[in-house]
Design a protein around this motif. Structure first.
Motif, PDB file in Angstrom:
ATOM      1  N   ILE A   1      15.017  34.864  25.681  1.00 37.52           N
ATOM      2  CA  ILE A   1      14.074  33.915  25.111  1.00 37.52           C
ATOM      3  C   ILE A   1      12.690  34.531  25.285  1.00 37.52           C
ATOM      4  O   ILE A   1      12.186  34.680  26.390  1.00 37.52           O
ATOM      5  CB  ILE A   1      14.144  32.540  25.799  1.00 37.52           C
ATOM      6  CG1 ILE A   1      15.578  32.010  25.793  1.00 37.52           C
ATOM      7  CG2 ILE A   1      13.178  31.573  25.140  1.00 37.52           C
ATOM      8  CD1 ILE A   1      16.174  31.786  24.411  1.00 37.52           C
ATOM      9  N   ASP A   2      12.122  34.953  24.165  1.00 30.97           N
ATOM     10  CA  ASP A   2      10.842  35.664  24.102  1.00 30.97           C
ATOM     11  C   ASP A   2      10.952  37.070  24.698  1.00 30.97           C
ATOM     12  O   ASP A   2      11.875  37.369  25.467  1.00 30.97           O
ATOM     13  CB  ASP A   2       9.712  34.877  24.777  1.00 30.97           C
ATOM     14  CG  ASP A   2       9.397  33.581  24.052  1.00 30.97           C
ATOM     15  OD1 ASP A   2       9.560  33.539  22.817  1.00 30.97           O
ATOM     16  OD2 ASP A   2       8.969  32.609  24.703  1.00 30.97           O
TER      17      ASP A   2
ATOM     18  N   HIS B   1       4.346  36.205  24.310  1.00 34.63           N
ATOM     19  CA  HIS B   1       5.754  35.893  24.062  1.00 34.63           C
ATOM     20  C   HIS B   1       6.415  36.850  23.063  1.00 34.63           C
ATOM     21  O   HIS B   1       7.642  36.842  22.956  1.00 34.63           O
ATOM     22  CB  HIS B   1       5.891  34.457  23.560  1.00 34.63           C
ATOM     23  CG  HIS B   1       5.474  33.444  24.587  1.00 34.63           C
ATOM     24  ND1 HIS B   1       6.370  32.789  25.390  1.00 34.63           N
ATOM     25  CD2 HIS B   1       4.244  33.022  24.965  1.00 34.63           C
ATOM     26  CE1 HIS B   1       5.714  31.989  26.209  1.00 34.63           C
ATOM     27  NE2 HIS B   1       4.418  32.118  25.973  1.00 34.63           N
TER      28      HIS B   1
ATOM     29  N   ALA C   1      17.313  25.391  19.293  1.00 32.10           N
ATOM     30  CA  ALA C   1      15.871  25.213  19.413  1.00 32.10           C
ATOM     31  C   ALA C   1      15.505  23.769  19.107  1.00 32.10           C
ATOM     32  O   ALA C   1      16.188  23.093  18.337  1.00 32.10           O
ATOM     33  CB  ALA C   1      15.151  26.153  18.443  1.00 32.10           C
TER      34      ALA C   1
ATOM     35  N   HIS D   1       8.800  25.967  19.587  1.00 34.35           N
ATOM     36  CA  HIS D   1      10.099  25.408  19.955  1.00 34.35           C
ATOM     37  C   HIS D   1      10.463  25.781  21.390  1.00 34.35           C
ATOM     38  O   HIS D   1      10.094  26.849  21.883  1.00 34.35           O
ATOM     39  CB  HIS D   1      11.201  25.917  19.021  1.00 34.35           C
ATOM     40  CG  HIS D   1      11.190  25.276  17.675  1.00 34.35           C
ATOM     41  ND1 HIS D   1      10.227  25.548  16.725  1.00 34.35           N
ATOM     42  CD2 HIS D   1      12.020  24.351  17.111  1.00 34.35           C
ATOM     43  CE1 HIS D   1      10.472  24.836  15.636  1.00 34.35           C
ATOM     44  NE2 HIS D   1      11.548  24.110  15.839  1.00 34.35           N
ATOM     45  N   SER D   2      11.187  24.877  22.036  1.00 31.60           N
ATOM     46  CA  SER D   2      11.873  25.170  23.291  1.00 31.60           C
ATOM     47  C   SER D   2      13.346  25.399  22.989  1.00 31.60           C
ATOM     48  O   SER D   2      13.783  25.242  21.842  1.00 31.60           O
ATOM     49  CB  SER D   2      11.693  24.018  24.280  1.00 31.60           C
ATOM     50  OG  SER D   2      10.364  23.931  24.734  1.00 31.60           O
TER      51      SER D   2
ATOM     52  N   SER E   1       9.918  31.620  20.811  1.00 30.02           N
ATOM     53  CA  SER E   1       9.440  30.242  20.959  1.00 30.02           C
ATOM     54  C   SER E   1       8.203  29.959  20.119  1.00 30.02           C
ATOM     55  O   SER E   1       8.073  28.875  19.551  1.00 30.02           O
ATOM     56  CB  SER E   1       9.150  29.951  22.436  1.00 30.02           C
ATOM     57  OG  SER E   1       8.062  30.734  22.901  1.00 30.02           O
TER      58      SER E   1
END
Length: 260
Positions: free
Chosen positions: A28-29, A63, A115, A126-127, A57
């Motif tokens: 994630i990232d 990121h 997401a 988004h998470s 994200s």
């Protein structure tokens, strides 16, 4: 089988979170360099050959700065929303680009990555939640306020990367100009220690085994202060502060036991 998680780096100087099982993993990232990502994973005994995708994200440099080289070198598909891609200025050639849409699960081997929208000052932030064989891991960083999406998903997690960006007093008394302080605490900036703690106290499931406090400000927070604050309310949850300088250990996340 369990999930394995680590923060490879967490902070305004770069963010990268690893979630995987024995055979496949996602990032994630990717906000640190390709070389540093490889180096840190090697130190942890993790193989980049297991990483099957990068999920983005939002478009802020901390990121995405490592994505072009990492994705090209290892031919990793990059999942990103169309609006985030437009604002990111990432190259559109040299590695596979894949569409990312909120609440549409994406299957990466046996991992399911979903997401969902969050409040942050980016184009389409988004998470994420990652699920596997009854285990759920959430990545909740760069959040201005704990909206209903965050609360709903956090309450289902066996482990979470949870932003605790700033201490209110340290930010108020610190050297940042007023406009930046206002941006940070303005509802689309970052979660304070107190906001994150309220989410943790009120919505943490009893079976959450680990919380990795993430994206701490170098100037407006203190790792020991934050750890102590959360530990008082942790019960059986291990509280870890993710570093802005190095990787955390790899943590093993298991499904909650079945009560009979």
């Amino acid at each position: 089988m369990p999930l394995y998680i680590t923060s490879l780096n967490s902070g305004s100087n770069g963010n990268c979170y690893y979630v995987g099982n024995e055979h496949e993993a996602v990032l994630i990232d990717a906000g640190i360099s390709c070389r540093e990502t490889e180096r840190r994973m090697k130190r942890l005994g993790l193989s980049l050959s297991n990483v099957k995708a990068i999920f983005v994200s939002h478009e802020h440099a901390d990121h995405i700065s490592g994505i072009p080289q990492l994705a090209r070198k290892h031919q990793l598909p990059v999942f990103i929303t169309s609006r985030t891609l437009q604002q990111s200025r990432l190259p559109i050639q040299g590695f596979p680009l894949r569409a990312l849409r909120g609440y549409e699960p994406i299957q990466i081997g046996d991992l399911s990555v979903t997401a969902f929208p969050k409040l942050h000052d980016a184009s389409d932030p988004h998470s994420f939640i990652i699920t596997y064989q009854g285990i759920t891991v959430g990545v909740f960083t760069d959040i201005g306020a704990p909206c209903e999406h965050v609360i709903h998903h956090f309450s289902q997690c066996h482990a979470a990367f949870l932003e605790a960006n700033y201490d209110d007093d340290l930010l108020e008394k610190g050297r940042y100009p007023y406009f930046l302080k206002r941006r940070i605490r303005g509802g689309r900036g970052h979660l304070s220690n107190q906001q994150a703690l309220e989410l943790f106290k009120n919505h943490k499931p009893a079976y959450m085994s680990h919380v990795l406090l993430s994206h701490l400000s170098k100037d407006n927070n203190c790792p020991q202060l934050t750890r102590d604050l959360f530990t008082q309310h942790a019960d059986t949850t291990d509280v870890i502060v993710a570093s802005r300088f190095e990787e955390t250990p790899v943590y093993t996340i298991n499904a909650s036991p079945v009560l009979v």
